[in-house]
Design a protein around this motif. Sequence first.
Motif, PDB file in Angstrom:
ATOM      1  N   ALA A  84       0.780  -1.179  -0.186  1.00 35.88           N
ATOM      2  CA  ALA A  84      -0.212  -0.114  -0.063  1.00 35.88           C
ATOM      3  C   ALA A  84       0.938   1.129  -0.045  1.00 35.88           C
ATOM      4  O   ALA A  84       0.380   2.207   0.560  1.00 35.88           O
ATOM      5  CB  ALA A  84      -0.856  -0.065   1.231  1.00 35.88           C
ATOM      6  N   LEU A  85       2.135   1.377  -0.559  1.00 33.22           N
ATOM      7  CA  LEU A  85       2.780   2.351  -0.780  1.00 33.22           C
ATOM      8  C   LEU A  85       2.228   3.465  -1.170  1.00 33.22           C
ATOM      9  O   LEU A  85       2.676   4.543  -1.075  1.00 33.22           O
ATOM     10  CB  LEU A  85       4.073   1.987  -1.362  1.00 33.22           C
ATOM     11  N   PHE A  86       1.366   3.231  -2.148  1.00 30.98           N
ATOM     12  CA  PHE A  86       0.670   4.136  -3.458  1.00 30.98           C
ATOM     13  C   PHE A  86      -0.248   5.014  -2.669  1.00 30.98           C
ATOM     14  O   PHE A  86      -0.463   6.128  -3.163  1.00 30.98           O
ATOM     15  CB  PHE A  86       0.336   3.316  -4.395  1.00 30.98           C
ATOM     16  N   VAL A  87      -0.728   4.778  -1.351  1.00 27.20           N
ATOM     17  CA  VAL A  87      -1.942   5.306  -0.714  1.00 27.20           C
ATOM     18  C   VAL A  87      -1.651   7.044  -0.449  1.00 27.20           C
ATOM     19  O   VAL A  87      -2.425   7.700  -1.146  1.00 27.20           O
ATOM     20  CB  VAL A  87      -2.500   4.655   0.409  1.00 27.20           C
ATOM     21  N   LEU A  88      -0.558   7.168   0.118  1.00 29.36           N
ATOM     22  CA  LEU A  88      -0.163   8.716   0.485  1.00 29.36           C
ATOM     23  C   LEU A  88       0.601   9.017  -0.580  1.00 29.36           C
ATOM     24  O   LEU A  88       1.812   8.356  -1.250  1.00 29.36           O
ATOM     25  CB  LEU A  88       0.611   8.765   1.806  1.00 29.36           C
ATOM     26  N   PRO A  89       0.492  10.383  -1.346  1.00 24.69           N
ATOM     27  CA  PRO A  89       1.310  10.889  -2.347  1.00 24.69           C
ATOM     28  C   PRO A  89       2.374  11.303  -1.881  1.00 24.69           C
ATOM     29  O   PRO A  89       2.992  12.472  -1.981  1.00 24.69           O
ATOM     30  CB  PRO A  89       0.173  11.869  -2.800  1.00 24.69           C
ATOM     31  N   THR A  90       3.317  10.453  -1.187  1.00 22.16           N
ATOM     32  CA  THR A  90       4.683  10.897  -0.637  1.00 22.16           C
ATOM     33  C   THR A  90       5.448   9.779  -1.207  1.00 22.16           C
ATOM     34  O   THR A  90       6.972  10.017  -0.695  1.00 22.16           O
ATOM     35  CB  THR A  90       4.600  10.897   0.937  1.00 22.16           C
ATOM     36  N   TYR A  91       5.421   8.795  -1.719  1.00 23.42           N
ATOM     37  CA  TYR A  91       6.202   7.663  -2.084  1.00 23.42           C
ATOM     38  C   TYR A  91       7.055   8.126  -3.323  1.00 23.42           C
ATOM     39  O   TYR A  91       6.198   8.983  -4.299  1.00 23.42           O
ATOM     40  CB  TYR A  91       5.518   6.619  -2.415  1.00 23.42           C
ATOM     41  N   PRO A  92       8.625   7.930  -3.406  1.00 26.28           N
ATOM     42  CA  PRO A  92       9.108   8.669  -4.573  1.00 26.28           C
ATOM     43  C   PRO A  92       8.735   8.306  -5.936  1.00 26.28           C
ATOM     44  O   PRO A  92       8.778   9.066  -6.609  1.00 26.28           O
ATOM     45  CB  PRO A  92      10.760   8.432  -4.128  1.00 26.28           C
ATOM     46  N   THR A  93       8.530   7.062  -5.919  1.00 26.73           N
ATOM     47  CA  THR A  93       7.926   6.542  -7.268  1.00 26.73           C
ATOM     48  C   THR A  93       6.671   7.223  -7.684  1.00 26.73           C
ATOM     49  O   THR A  93       6.745   7.395  -9.166  1.00 26.73           O
ATOM     50  CB  THR A  93       7.902   5.003  -7.318  1.00 26.73           C
ATOM     51  N   LEU A  94       5.861   7.323  -6.673  1.00 28.79           N
ATOM     52  CA  LEU A  94       4.461   8.212  -7.191  1.00 28.79           C
ATOM     53  C   LEU A  94       4.780   9.691  -7.599  1.00 28.79           C
ATOM     54  O   LEU A  94       4.340   9.839  -8.762  1.00 28.79           O
ATOM     55  CB  LEU A  94       3.566   7.985  -6.173  1.00 28.79           C
ATOM     56  N   LEU A  95       5.551  10.230  -6.797  1.00 29.00           N
ATOM     57  CA  LEU A  95       5.789  11.497  -7.249  1.00 29.00           C
ATOM     58  C   LEU A  95       6.656  11.694  -8.514  1.00 29.00           C
ATOM     59  O   LEU A  95       6.369  12.871  -9.119  1.00 29.00           O
ATOM     60  CB  LEU A  95       6.556  12.197  -6.043  1.00 29.00           C
ATOM     61  N   ALA A  96       7.530  10.771  -8.633  1.00 26.70           N
ATOM     62  CA  ALA A  96       8.226  10.829  -9.992  1.00 26.70           C
ATOM     63  C   ALA A  96       7.460  10.732 -11.172  1.00 26.70           C
ATOM     64  O   ALA A  96       7.655  11.319 -12.309  1.00 26.70           O
ATOM     65  CB  ALA A  96       9.674   9.903 -10.035  1.00 26.70           C
ATOM     66  N   PRO A 120      -6.529   1.071  -9.329  1.00 30.53           N
ATOM     67  CA  PRO A 120      -5.900   0.130  -9.628  1.00 30.53           C
ATOM     68  C   PRO A 120      -5.176  -0.485  -8.274  1.00 30.53           C
ATOM     69  O   PRO A 120      -4.821  -1.699  -8.290  1.00 30.53           O
ATOM     70  CB  PRO A 120      -4.797   0.721 -10.548  1.00 30.53           C
ATOM     71  N   GLY A 121      -4.725   0.294  -7.504  1.00 30.31           N
ATOM     72  CA  GLY A 121      -3.774  -0.064  -6.301  1.00 30.31           C
ATOM     73  C   GLY A 121      -4.839  -0.912  -5.335  1.00 30.31           C
ATOM     74  O   GLY A 121      -4.502  -2.145  -5.008  1.00 30.31           O
ATOM     75  N   PHE A 122      -6.169  -0.293  -5.261  1.00 31.69           N
ATOM     76  CA  PHE A 122      -6.796  -1.005  -4.061  1.00 31.69           C
ATOM     77  C   PHE A 122      -7.445  -2.259  -4.704  1.00 31.69           C
ATOM     78  O   PHE A 122      -7.394  -3.484  -4.070  1.00 31.69           O
ATOM     79  CB  PHE A 122      -8.260  -0.016  -3.875  1.00 31.69           C
ATOM     80  N   VAL A 123      -7.729  -2.412  -5.909  1.00 33.98           N
ATOM     81  CA  VAL A 123      -8.297  -3.394  -6.779  1.00 33.98           C
ATOM     82  C   VAL A 123      -7.419  -4.684  -6.758  1.00 33.98           C
ATOM     83  O   VAL A 123      -7.563  -5.798  -6.444  1.00 33.98           O
ATOM     84  CB  VAL A 123      -8.609  -3.100  -7.991  1.00 33.98           C
ATOM     85  N   THR A 124      -6.127  -4.173  -7.047  1.00 32.35           N
ATOM     86  CA  THR A 124      -4.850  -5.321  -6.954  1.00 32.35           C
ATOM     87  C   THR A 124      -4.747  -6.001  -5.682  1.00 32.35           C
ATOM     88  O   THR A 124      -4.393  -7.261  -5.376  1.00 32.35           O
ATOM     89  CB  THR A 124      -3.476  -4.546  -7.488  1.00 32.35           C
ATOM     90  N   ILE A 125      -4.549  -5.243  -4.599  1.00 31.79           N
ATOM     91  CA  ILE A 125      -4.378  -5.738  -3.439  1.00 31.79           C
ATOM     92  C   ILE A 125      -5.550  -6.741  -2.794  1.00 31.79           C
ATOM     93  O   ILE A 125      -5.374  -7.661  -2.213  1.00 31.79           O
ATOM     94  CB  ILE A 125      -3.953  -4.700  -2.392  1.00 31.79           C
TER      95      ILE A 125
END
Length: 140
Positions: A84-96, A120-125
């Motif tokens: 669930a690293l994608f949830v908060l918009p603070t993960y470096p890959t998401l920001l990039a 997509p993240g929620f559905v996948t998990i």
Amino acid sequence: MSACICVLGVAWLGDTFVSNHIDEIKNFSGELLRSYSWLLAVVLFFASMLLYSQAATTKALMPTAISLGVSPVAAIAAFAAVSALFVLPTYPTLLAAVEMDETGSTRIGKYVFDHPFMIPGFVTIVFAVMFGFVIGNMVI
């Protein structure tokens, strides 16, 4: 340069917050699992969202879950929830990804949880955890 500032500034802020409250996160998760062991996937989801690391989440919570009597099938099936690293918009890959999109279609909205990686993240998990329970029960 803007992406570097985003990564360093926002990720540092998020890490500082979580680092200062890691004991409370562990205590809350332990108490929740002691009462409701079936919530392991939910606990892992929220913990990984705050810890920004699949390994740190697993290291912090899986031993506690196993010691509280969570079944091996539940532990293995719930492991997918540490993504669930994608949830908060603070993960470096998401920001990039947001910064590098020249079309403007990948952006963070005016709300914290308003970005194109959420659905997509929620559905996948959810499907990964469900398949983990189905396959785990067949294999173990």
